[in-house]
Every structure is written in C-alpha cells, then in structure tokens.
Design an enzyme around this catalytic site. Structure first.
Site, PDB file in Angstrom:
ATOM      1  N   ARG A  61      -0.367 -12.390  -5.689  1.00  0.00           N
ATOM      2  CA  ARG A  61      -1.833 -12.064  -6.264  1.00  0.00           C
ATOM      3  C   ARG A  61      -1.897 -14.008  -7.880  1.00  0.00           C
ATOM      4  O   ARG A  61      -2.476 -13.887  -8.012  1.00  0.00           O
ATOM      5  CB  ARG A  61      -2.158 -10.939  -6.653  1.00  0.00           C
ATOM      6  CG  ARG A  61      -2.874 -10.118  -5.340  1.00  0.00           C
ATOM      7  CD  ARG A  61      -2.938  -8.772  -5.906  1.00  0.00           C
ATOM      8  NE  ARG A  61      -1.724  -8.523  -6.772  1.00  0.00           N
ATOM      9  CZ  ARG A  61      -0.560  -7.170  -6.133  1.00  0.00           C
ATOM     10  NH1 ARG A  61      -0.635  -7.294  -4.665  1.00  0.00           N
ATOM     11  NH2 ARG A  61       0.133  -7.365  -6.811  1.00  0.00           N
ATOM     12  N   GLU A  98      13.545  -1.524  -9.192  1.00  0.00           N
ATOM     13  CA  GLU A  98      14.548  -0.195  -9.100  1.00  0.00           C
ATOM     14  C   GLU A  98      16.028  -0.252  -8.742  1.00  0.00           C
ATOM     15  O   GLU A  98      16.115  -0.036  -9.262  1.00  0.00           O
ATOM     16  CB  GLU A  98      12.960   0.182  -8.689  1.00  0.00           C
ATOM     17  CG  GLU A  98      12.982   1.865  -8.796  1.00  0.00           C
ATOM     18  CD  GLU A  98      11.642   2.432  -8.842  1.00  0.00           C
ATOM     19  OE1 GLU A  98      10.775   1.807  -7.567  1.00  0.00           O
ATOM     20  OE2 GLU A  98      11.929   3.956  -9.024  1.00  0.00           O
TER      21      GLU A  98
HETATM   22  P1  AMP Z   1       7.226  -6.071 -12.565  1.00  0.00           P
HETATM   23  O1  AMP Z   1       8.157  -7.416 -12.456  1.00  0.00           O
HETATM   24  O2  AMP Z   1       7.551  -4.758 -12.534  1.00  0.00           O
HETATM   25  O3  AMP Z   1       7.174  -6.183 -13.898  1.00  0.00           O
HETATM   26  O4  AMP Z   1       6.389  -6.239 -11.517  1.00  0.00           O
HETATM   27  C1  AMP Z   1       5.203  -6.874 -11.239  1.00  0.00           C
HETATM   28  C2  AMP Z   1       4.786  -7.357  -9.780  1.00  0.00           C
HETATM   29  O5  AMP Z   1       5.091  -6.412  -8.810  1.00  0.00           O
HETATM   30  C3  AMP Z   1       4.122  -8.329 -10.044  1.00  0.00           C
HETATM   31  O6  AMP Z   1       4.053  -9.123  -8.515  1.00  0.00           O
HETATM   32  C4  AMP Z   1       3.035  -7.078  -9.258  1.00  0.00           C
HETATM   33  O7  AMP Z   1       1.459  -8.108  -8.671  1.00  0.00           O
HETATM   34  C5  AMP Z   1       3.868  -6.238  -9.054  1.00  0.00           C
HETATM   35  N1  AMP Z   1       3.117  -4.702  -8.868  1.00  0.00           N
HETATM   36  C6  AMP Z   1       4.355  -3.853  -9.488  1.00  0.00           C
HETATM   37  N2  AMP Z   1       3.207  -2.808 -10.194  1.00  0.00           N
HETATM   38  C7  AMP Z   1       2.049  -2.945  -9.672  1.00  0.00           C
HETATM   39  C8  AMP Z   1       1.390  -2.158  -9.233  1.00  0.00           C
HETATM   40  N3  AMP Z   1       1.498  -0.346  -9.281  1.00  0.00           N
HETATM   41  N4  AMP Z   1      -0.078  -2.473  -8.521  1.00  0.00           N
HETATM   42  C9  AMP Z   1      -0.174  -3.582  -8.365  1.00  0.00           C
HETATM   43  N5  AMP Z   1       0.595  -4.210  -8.167  1.00  0.00           N
HETATM   44  C10 AMP Z   1       2.226  -4.489  -9.110  1.00  0.00           C
END
Ligand code: AMP
Length: 173
Positions: A61, A98
């Site tokens: 996205r 995670e």
């Molecule tokens: P992070 O690396 O944990 O910050 O995760 C970010 C990536 O995962 C981004 O590319 C987001 O599009 C996706 N992502 C993580 N959690 C969500 C969520 N609750 N809803 C939508 N996309 C998420």
C-alpha cells in the site's frame, strides 16, 4: 468543500491477517476520489517544507499513496521490496517481526549520496518496517528528512523505534 473525516473511511477488520490483529483497511478511503485527494494533499502539506528529493515506499500500500505523494510533491519515487523482487543489484536491511525476521531490499542505485528522502507507508505499527527503510536510505548515503504515515497505531510504540527521526501521521489510534 468541507474536509472529509478520513478516519470514517478506514475500515477496521478484526482478526486479519491473524487472530487478535485489527487490520486498518484503507481501501474504502483510496476508492473515494475526494478522500484520496485530501489524503495526498495532507501528506504533501507535511512533507513539502522538509524539501524531499524523493519518496521511498514499501509494498504494497506504500506504493499506492507513495507514488501519488511523489507526483504531488514533484519528486521521484523509489520502491523497497521483499527479497528477490527487484531485478537489479540491491542493498538489504533485516528487521524483527513479532516472531522471527523479515528483509527489505532497495536497488543499490535508487538513492544517491546526500539525497533528501521522505520515507512513507500507510500504517505505523511496531516501526520495524519503517526503521529498515531508514537504514536502507542511510546505507546509500541518503538523508531521511521525514517518516510519514497515514495511520499510526500509537499503542504499539513504533515511534520509540524511530527515535531521532521526524515522524508524523495524519490519523492516530
Ligand atoms: P510495522 O513494521 O510493525 O510498523 O508494520 C508496518 C507494516 O505492516 C506496514 O506496511 C503496514 O501496512 C502493515 N500493518 C501492520 N499492522 C497493521 C494493521 N493493524 N493494519 C494495517 N496494516 C498493518
């Protein structure tokens, strides 16, 4: 026209992609022409004073809004991708999930030394993905001038992982 409430066009999908996660689905917002324009305008309003030369987005996205944002700012766009997707020579950065690790790659010639880079994605969750993108920029000698999201899930404390960077989101949960 009065500004739209963008948050009302983001759909919460419980237990996607796995139990316990509430997925923030931006597709209804992207499909609404006024909301899409407003989103890109609001992203650009924050990004413009930071004078980026280029926008960096990650799949999937981050490509959609990142491309539109770059066009609105009058900059180029570069894509960080999962391993094996980019055809040319790459640099890579590993980041913690995670459970386990993931890797993002960037073409080795995507960013030139001293270039001002705006790092963009739709959602800030734990901050691992964005941090990896910042590392890719810096491996190539670029300067991260901002890290910009549509949505930040503040309870996951992604900002802590991005300490030292100029971080902003349009909508916060
Ligand atoms: P992070 O690396 O944990 O910050 O995760 C970010 C990536 O995962 C981004 O590319 C987001 O599009 C996706 N992502 C993580 N959690 C969500 C969520 N609750 N809803 C939508 N996309 C998420």
């Amino acid at each position: 026209m009065a500004p739209l409430d963008l948050a009302s066009l983001i759909r919460d999908v419980p237990d996607f992609p796995k139990p316990g996660i509430v997925f923030k689905d931006i597709m209804p917002m992207l499909a609404n022409r006024d909301a899409l324009r407003q989103t890109v305008d609001e992203l650009a309003a924050w990004a413009e004073p930071r004078r980026p030369d280029i926008v960096l987005g990650a799949e999937a996205r981050g490509f959609i809004t990142g491309g539109a944002l770059a066009c609105r700012l009058g900059t180029g766009f570069v894509a960080a991708r999962k391993p094996g997707k980019l055809p040319w020579r790459t640099v890579s950065a590993k980041y913690a999930l995670e459970y386990g690790y993931d890797v993002l790659e960037l073409h080795a010639d995507a960013i030139t030394s001293g270039q001002r880079v705006l790092v963009h994605d739709d959602v800030l969750a734990t901050g691992g993905t964005a941090k990896a993108k910042c590392e890719l920029v810096e491996q190539l000698g670029g300067v991260v001038v901002g890290v910009l999201f549509i949505i930040a899930l503040e309870f996951l404390e992604g900002r802590k992982r991005l300490a030292g960077y100029d971080v902003h989101s349009l909508i916060t949960y």
